[in-house]
Write an enzyme that holds these catalytic residues in place. Structure first.
Site, PDB file in Angstrom:
ATOM      1  CB  SER A   1      55.808   6.000  15.872  1.00 39.88           C
ATOM      2  OG  SER A   1      55.771   5.138  14.786  1.00 39.88           O
TER       3      SER A   1
ATOM      4  CG  ASP B   1      56.640  10.117   9.582  1.00 44.41           C
ATOM      5  OD1 ASP B   1      56.479   9.004   9.022  1.00 44.41           O
ATOM      6  OD2 ASP B   1      56.898  10.226  10.785  1.00 44.41           O
TER       7      ASP B   1
END
Ligand SMILES: *[C@@H]1O[C@H](CO)[C@@H](O)[C@H](O)[C@H]1NC(C)=O
Ligand SMILES: *[C@@H]1O[C@H](CO)[C@@H](O)[C@H](O)[C@H]1NC(C)=O
Ligand SMILES: *[C@@H]1O[C@H](CO)[C@@H](O)[C@H](O)[C@H]1NC(C)=O
Ligand SMILES: *[C@@H]1O[C@H](CO)[C@@H](O)[C@H](O)[C@H]1NC(C)=O
Length: 506
Positions: A190, A453
């Site tokens: 991330s 995602d």
């Protein structure tokens, strides 16, 4: 400029280190309200994690300002070391996991059973979790005012990592393991994944991402269970006359027990909250969180296939609504069914719980207000605002009232100009470089993302902005299919990552 023999694995996908729900997932004033509502239970989560003492903690002294001499203050940057698989004297690498935007304590499970354990085992290396400045206990200021947050930026935080790797004398280790003599593998997911890429390509000022990341919800709309996705569409889509976004009157808000909330934008921002659970899904329920599936089950009710979805129901008070709407409303109200409902947990007035027009509630500066950290990074350099799609032609599962003005206003409310620093009018994400950012690449930089995602549109695997590229040995470029990659730092990519490291180092 630093030059390190570094292999960085930049997984831009989100990862969950334990099921810690993150109220700042959609940065906005409303998410801070939710943070404040949940502060007690969040602190309990953190206290629980802090009891994990399997890895010893140490600190490395960092200057608060690496570059400009504006202060001589220093802070202790926390790190944890695992020697579990280390083969001393073999030139094996140090595997460092960047803690990203949370307390490093929350990353310790990755050193125990996750990617750090896997990589140290495969290489005989040493594992390190490195906490990010300002997060956890790596705090060098007395409070989080705008001025005191001015050293919380990409450049300073990247220099922390470089300084650490060049100079750390690891506690309890006699060997000199500093870079560049020892290879370091830098890993992050991330935000920390983007940091890994930045570390590797040595362009600390490049940032990923664009201001209005409306695609976040499009990924969910595309990949969610089809009945659930269709229900979300019927309930929230502007094309549907009976959808909630076309009926923002008291009677409809009352179904959600929210008729006391004056602002339509505040109302629809509460409805958005359950969607944040998508990010915690995983193919393996032992690792992922089932909150999104619970939400879909509640929304679908007795509807089992697409043909059931388009029905209306007539409610006792005379309203005719789409069949899924009362289900949605009940889910938002009923706090007992899961962690993402807040209406029933509001013990003050609705305006005090979910209103966002009172600036003073965001002008609290003490260091318990940890929401101020990531929000500040979003407001100054990252700009991850998850807006509804501006065009009515693009299908939406959240209201278009959630526009950039609404999501960004908290930046102005929470960070009034200081004596030494003011936040930019909009996050400085260097928009001219956006296309270059999606093409970010370097030898021995592995870029790994998850197909489903929700942040994928902001990564080099973006379905919308990135050009296709080859997956090679020197520049691995992997898209992990399906839900698996929603938490890729845990187990699933083990064979690929192992092979990658062994090839690259060996
Ligand atoms: C930092 O320390 C040096 C040497 O003592 C001093 O000259 C300088 O004024 C200090 N800087 C600040 C911002 O206090
Ligand atoms: C914040 O801390 C600074 C010292 O770093 C102090 O001068 C200032 O008064 C504090 N402000 C608030 C609002 O606590
Ligand atoms: C679901 O239940 C409602 C109320 O009991 C009923 O009217 C409706 O036909 C049911 N729908 C399906 C798809 O079974
Ligand atoms: C709805 O709100 C009212 C007043 O705010 C409260 O008395 C009632 O218990 C709420 N209902 C639910 C299900 O939370």
């Amino acid at each position: 400029m630093l030059r390190l023999p570094l292999l960085a694995a930049a997984s831009l996908a989100s990862y969950c280190a334990g099921a810690v729900l993150d109220p700042l997932r959609f940065p906005s004033a409303q998410s801070i309200n939710i943070w404040q509502l949940r502060a007690k239970s969040l602190q309990a989560d953190a206290a629980l994690s802090a009891r994990d003492t399997s890895f010893p903690v140490s600190t490395f002294t960092q200057p608060l300002d690496h570059f400009h001499g504006t202060t001589n203050a220093t802070f202790g940057q926390r790190y944890w070391v695992s020697t579990r698989h280390q083969k001393p004297g073999t030139g094996a690498p140090v595997i460092v996991l960047d803690g990203g935007e949370s307390s490093g304590v929350l990353r310790l499970p990755l050193m125990d059973t996750g990617i750090v354990d896997i990589l140290t085992k495969a290489t005989g290396g040493l594992g390190v979790v490195l906490e990010h400045r300002y997060y956890g206990d790596s705090v060098g200021v007395q409070n989080f005012t705008t001025d005191n947050l001015r050293w919380l930026n990409n450049e300073q935080a990247l220099e922390d990592s470089a300084n650490f790797m060049r100079n750390v004398k690891l506690s309890g280790i006699d060997e000199d393991l500093t870079a560049p003599n020892t290879p370091w593998i830098y890993y992050g997911g991330s935000y920390a994944g983007a940091r890994s890429a930045h570390m590797k390509v040595l362009y600390p000022d490049i940032v990923f991402g664009a201001i209005a990341s409306s695609e976040y919800f499009d990924v969910i709309r595309t990949y969610a269970d089809p009945t659930c996705s269709a229900n979300l569409d019927w309930v929230t889509e502007v094309r549907r006359p009976e959808s909630i976004v076309n009926n923002l009157d008291r009677a409809h808000k009352a179904l959600f027990n929210l008729s006391g909330l004056a602002s339509d934008q505040d109302f629809v921002s509460v409805l958005q909250i359950p969607l944040g659970a998508w990010q915690d899904k995983n193919w393996d329920p032992a690792v992922g969180d089932t909150a999104f599936d619970d939400f879909c089950a509640a929304l679908n009710g007795n509807m089992t296939d697409l043909a059931d979805v388009e029905q209306d129901v007539r409610l006792p008070d005379g309203l005719t609504v789409n069949a899924a709407l009362p289900n949605y409303a009940q889910y938002i109200i009923d706090v007992t069914s899961n962690a993402w409902n807040y209406v029933a947990s509001c013990t003050a007035t609705l305006e005090e719980c979910f209103g966002t027009s009172d600036d003073s509630r965001y002008q609290v500066y003490d260091i318990s207000q940890t929401w101020r950290l990531w929000m500040f990074q979003v407001c100054t350099q990252w700009g991850y605002f998850t807006t509804g799609p501006p065009s009515p032609k693009t299908p939406a599962i959240i209201s278009r009232l959630l526009d950039l003005d609404y999501l960004h206003k908290v930046c102005v409310q929470a960070y009034p100009p200081g004596q030494f620093f003011s936040i930019p009018p909009l996050p400085n994400v260097t928009p001219v470089n956006v296309l270059g950012n999606f093409a970010i690449a370097a030898d021995r930089l592995a870029i790994i993302d998850g197909e489903q995602d929700p942040w994928r549109p902001d990564t080099p695997h973006s379905q919308y902005y990135a050009k296709p590229r080859a997956d090679t040995v020197t520049r691995p470029f992997k898209l992990i299919p399906g839900e698996r990659a929603l938490s890729p730092l845990r187990f699933e990519i083990e064979p690929e990552i192992q092979a990658l490291c062994i090839m690259t180092l060996g």
